[in-house]
Motif scaffolding. Sequence first.
Motif, PDB file in Angstrom:
ATOM      1  N   UNK A 116      34.958  38.945  25.927  1.00 42.09           N
ATOM      2  CA  UNK A 116      36.224  39.651  26.120  1.00 42.09           C
ATOM      3  C   UNK A 116      36.200  41.002  25.427  1.00 42.09           C
ATOM      4  N   UNK A 117      36.763  42.012  26.098  1.00 38.14           N
ATOM      5  CA  UNK A 117      37.046  43.299  25.472  1.00 38.14           C
ATOM      6  C   UNK A 117      38.555  43.423  25.448  1.00 38.14           C
ATOM      7  N   UNK A 118      39.149  43.261  24.271  1.00 36.17           N
ATOM      8  CA  UNK A 118      40.596  43.164  24.148  1.00 36.17           C
ATOM      9  C   UNK A 118      40.997  43.762  22.799  1.00 36.17           C
ATOM     10  N   UNK A 119      42.125  43.335  22.265  1.00 38.36           N
ATOM     11  CA  UNK A 119      42.558  43.706  20.920  1.00 38.36           C
ATOM     12  C   UNK A 119      42.562  42.460  20.053  1.00 38.36           C
ATOM     13  N   UNK A 146      33.827  43.208  33.647  1.00 38.07           N
ATOM     14  CA  UNK A 146      34.019  42.678  34.993  1.00 38.07           C
ATOM     15  C   UNK A 146      35.409  42.054  35.081  1.00 38.07           C
ATOM     16  N   UNK A 147      36.127  42.377  36.144  1.00 36.24           N
ATOM     17  CA  UNK A 147      37.486  41.845  36.342  1.00 36.24           C
ATOM     18  C   UNK A 147      37.592  41.294  37.758  1.00 36.24           C
ATOM     19  N   UNK A 148      38.162  40.097  37.863  1.00 34.00           N
ATOM     20  CA  UNK A 148      38.360  39.449  39.160  1.00 34.00           C
ATOM     21  C   UNK A 148      39.848  39.227  39.381  1.00 34.00           C
ATOM     22  N   UNK A 149      40.335  39.618  40.561  1.00 34.31           N
ATOM     23  CA  UNK A 149      41.737  39.419  40.938  1.00 34.31           C
ATOM     24  C   UNK A 149      41.756  38.723  42.290  1.00 34.31           C
ATOM     25  N   UNK A 150      42.479  37.608  42.375  1.00 32.10           N
ATOM     26  CA  UNK A 150      42.594  36.859  43.628  1.00 32.10           C
ATOM     27  C   UNK A 150      43.930  37.186  44.287  1.00 32.10           C
ATOM     28  N   UNK A 151      43.888  37.737  45.499  1.00 31.25           N
ATOM     29  CA  UNK A 151      45.121  38.077  46.218  1.00 31.25           C
ATOM     30  C   UNK A 151      45.847  36.837  46.720  1.00 31.25           C
ATOM     31  N   UNK A 152      45.143  35.712  46.832  1.00 36.35           N
ATOM     32  CA  UNK A 152      45.744  34.504  47.378  1.00 36.35           C
ATOM     33  C   UNK A 152      46.607  33.779  46.350  1.00 36.35           C
ATOM     34  N   UNK A 153      46.031  33.506  45.166  1.00 36.58           N
ATOM     35  CA  UNK A 153      46.782  32.724  44.170  1.00 36.58           C
ATOM     36  C   UNK A 153      47.214  33.562  42.967  1.00 36.58           C
ATOM     37  N   UNK A 154      46.780  34.829  42.903  1.00 36.84           N
ATOM     38  CA  UNK A 154      47.185  35.697  41.805  1.00 36.84           C
ATOM     39  C   UNK A 154      46.403  35.514  40.523  1.00 36.84           C
ATOM     40  N   UNK A 155      45.351  34.680  40.565  1.00 42.65           N
ATOM     41  CA  UNK A 155      44.569  34.423  39.354  1.00 42.65           C
ATOM     42  C   UNK A 155      43.818  35.687  38.935  1.00 42.65           C
ATOM     43  N   UNK A 156      43.790  35.956  37.639  1.00 40.64           N
ATOM     44  CA  UNK A 156      43.096  37.130  37.096  1.00 40.64           C
ATOM     45  C   UNK A 156      42.174  36.701  35.963  1.00 40.64           C
ATOM     46  N   UNK A 178      38.967  38.411  33.236  1.00 43.04           N
ATOM     47  CA  UNK A 178      38.118  39.539  32.847  1.00 43.04           C
ATOM     48  C   UNK A 178      37.040  39.024  31.919  1.00 43.04           C
ATOM     49  N   UNK A 179      35.886  39.605  32.012  1.00 41.62           N
ATOM     50  CA  UNK A 179      34.734  39.151  31.239  1.00 41.62           C
ATOM     51  C   UNK A 179      33.932  40.364  30.807  1.00 41.62           C
ATOM     52  N   UNK A 180      33.357  40.274  29.625  1.00 43.34           N
ATOM     53  CA  UNK A 180      32.569  41.377  29.084  1.00 43.34           C
ATOM     54  C   UNK A 180      31.176  40.880  28.756  1.00 43.34           C
ATOM     55  N   UNK A 181      30.185  41.647  29.150  1.00 47.56           N
ATOM     56  CA  UNK A 181      28.800  41.351  28.796  1.00 47.56           C
ATOM     57  C   UNK A 181      28.195  42.581  28.148  1.00 47.56           C
ATOM     58  N   UNK A 182      27.336  42.364  27.171  1.00 48.56           N
ATOM     59  CA  UNK A 182      26.695  43.475  26.491  1.00 48.56           C
ATOM     60  C   UNK A 182      25.770  44.207  27.457  1.00 48.56           C
ATOM     61  N   UNK A 183      25.819  45.532  27.379  1.00 56.28           N
ATOM     62  CA  UNK A 183      24.943  46.328  28.230  1.00 56.28           C
ATOM     63  C   UNK A 183      23.559  46.506  27.646  1.00 56.28           C
ATOM     64  N   UNK A 184      23.342  46.025  26.430  1.00 62.32           N
ATOM     65  CA  UNK A 184      22.045  46.174  25.779  1.00 62.32           C
ATOM     66  C   UNK A 184      21.389  44.835  25.533  1.00 62.32           C
TER      67      UNK A 184
END
Length: 442
Positions: free
Chosen positions: A337-340, A271-281, A283-289
């Motif tokens: 998080x899903x990252x490196x 899940x990713x959230x982007x705010x057009x007003x303040x530019x805040x970003x 991302x969050x990851x949840x297990x699908x199982x």
Amino acid sequence: MSVIAEDNVRGRDVFKDINADDEDSHPTEMESLCMSCYENGVTRLLLTRIPFFREVIISSFSCPHCNEANSEIQSAGRIQDQGICYTLKVQSKQDLNREVVKADSAAVRIPDVEFEIPAYTQKGSLSTIEGLLDRAVVGLEQEQPARRAADPEVAQKIDEFIEKLKKLKEVEEEFTLIVEDPSGNSFVENPVAPQKDAALTVTRFKRTAQQDMQLGIAAGEELEEEPAGNDLDSMRNEVLQFNTNCPECNLPASTNMKLVQIPHFKEVIIMATVCDECGHRTNEVKSGGATEALATRITLRLTGPSDMSRDLLKSETCSVLIPELEFELGMAAVGGKFTTVEGLLVDIKNLIVGKNPFLCGDSSFEDRVDKLKLFGKKLDKIIAGEMDVHLVLDDPAGNSYIQNEYAPDPDPEMTIEKYTRTFEQNEDLGLNDMITEGYETQ
């Protein structure tokens, strides 16, 4: 007098890090009616961040006519997904200086003297442990003159209890302080951060239906029937979007959600959230199982820059450890998080060092500043491949993952250990109701 202009809210971050050199960081002042003498007093608002925690609003009121004064603190964020409970073993007078954020919904208990401040009986406050004890003593002493006149026996017992509370400040014996907040917006300071605090235990829990009702969260609402085409297969092939509020400025924003299959692992929800007003970003990851039958501990030896590009999934129930730095990051501290590997280390550095307002200004302590800056430099060396360490992901739910570059063969630098969860870990995951009678703890 300072006011909060609209351009300070839209497109800008109104929550400032504490910095004595920042001329714009002074409190906002406004006239307010004093409820004691009904003359005009002054309310001061400070929107700031608490290190290793989140944004808060600190307010104080003072009346020059009758000298009435009060202060309180409110969380500027949303109600968290889980409640939180801090259990601190107070062992010395130094522990009394720990900062405590107590939200309105938090209950404070000291079992050793059978003392409790129930939820919603005090306004939110930013104080220390000593301050909590002083506030409790003042509250009990206020009505003592009337009690002595009406019921001397009860007043005598309260006097004895007040002496117990005052004696706690001498810390002649260890005692336990518990702060339990269903909203998840309270906080007890860890003075040895980024190391784990041996005296402080932090647990998260699922709220009951009654706690949800007390927090004003709608319970028992019927879910709308899903459209016929919105099945699992269609979700895998499209990005779903729903409306939400920005966690930074609280203005309307949109969140995108997609199911992703991680090779040699399982499906996750990104899940990713982007705010057009303040530019805040975010991302969050949840297990699908579901939660796995066994917990998982993944240990990866970082030997060079190439390890930084490994894909990494950290679930919100996963703790992160770097034994060589004596560092431990508890579950939910940076969310799912899903990252490196590099991305996770950068997030840790930003959380511990980059976003810590206590590293500047007159609120800093030189030894703590030096320790945290040294920690940041060591993380930079790890990211550059100049320092060999072990990265450990310990996930009681078994839903975390580090990419195996040798798959499907074993990775010589990585070990994956499966183990049986303890009773306490099952409690944190909300699984104890499903445990059979024959369960044995480790």
